[in-house]
Scaffold this motif. Sequence first.
Motif: not given
Length: 421
Positions: A263-286
Amino acid sequence: MVDADQTFVIVGGGLAGAKAAETLRAEGFTGRVILICDERDHPYERPPLSKGFLLGKESRDSVFVHEPAWYARHDVELHLGQTVVAVDRAARTVHYGDDGTRVRYDKLLLATGAEPRRLDVPGTGLAGVHHLRRLAHAERLKGVLAALGRDNGHLVIAGAGWIGLEVAAAAREYGAEVTVVEPAPTPLHGVLGPELGGVFTELHQAHGVRFRFGVTLTEIVGQDGVVLAARTDDGEEHPAHAVLAAIGAAPRTSLAEAAGLEIADPAHGGGIVVDERLRTSDPDIHAAGDAASFRHALFGTRLRVEHWANALNGGPAAARAMLGREVTYDRVPYFFSDQYDLGMEYSGWAPPGSYDEVVIRGDAAKREFIAFWVKEGRVLAGMNVNVWDVTESVQRLIRSGVRVDGEALASPRVPLESLGA
């Protein structure tokens, strides 16, 4: 290899989730598509809730992303009024509903959206205190505004952001008296900075809205469950028959947090961290839409964008990534607003402190202009007010990163298309 034996599950029935389901079918996916929505209404778009629908200018049916029959016709298994209670990453299952129904996924998309932030003051439990996030909220508020207009009633709005201002405009069109309470010195201060806030102050004051800047709502006073007034920390008491809490939205990340996703730091708005392909820290979850936090290469920071265009574009991008397509999600943030006779579009990202100056092209006093937020000669963001068909040119300037002459940028005689060329 994607095939008919696979199951893709989408959690969240907003615009991002619905467009992701549409994209999976449009891209030829033949496996199971399961869309789980905790609302009982079919997936709908949210902008009309504070604009056309709230004003009674758009019908209820017009807000839906697809007609109800679309889902069955495209073999999308739609589960309305069902809350996902857990994601088991080890078993690759989603648990939802009161009975804990389980469904296995090959790929999972979290499009869980955001929820309105709540006022933490006495009196918030009164029946006349409202939020605006869901269709049911808008339907209720629509009736309230109409009644306030008929009875010369007073609405107090906590927050002068986009929702607060759009509801203020709607309330005035119904004839209600409106007071807006805002801790910052101008409306939209965190988005537009102090330079442009005055445009919206003057617009609303011209239509009879009263602003109280630099103060915070401290108590909602009522009797027998009915709102009577709103108190602020400067000691004033404002007449109120209804109160709208419009103090922002928080990403719905509890499901992702419980599943152990980053999860992103609240200073950056929080939210579920994703990469440029909108993948989370689990590659099977976007993740996509309001709940997703992505690092934007253009602005060099992590962003969480709550607006319509991000859901419209992010859902399909995530769907293509789930299918194994090459995806780089780097859309320039975009949103729009309509208030009285003012229509505007904003592209880019330029919070206070990130820019050197604001350059105005056109006549701000007449509310016909384009504003550019500029740092070291480079355009970070642009907002066109009652000037149309320039979004593509504004976004091209932002993407180019080239230095632009300030005088040329300010001059309507210089075509936007020629700048930075």
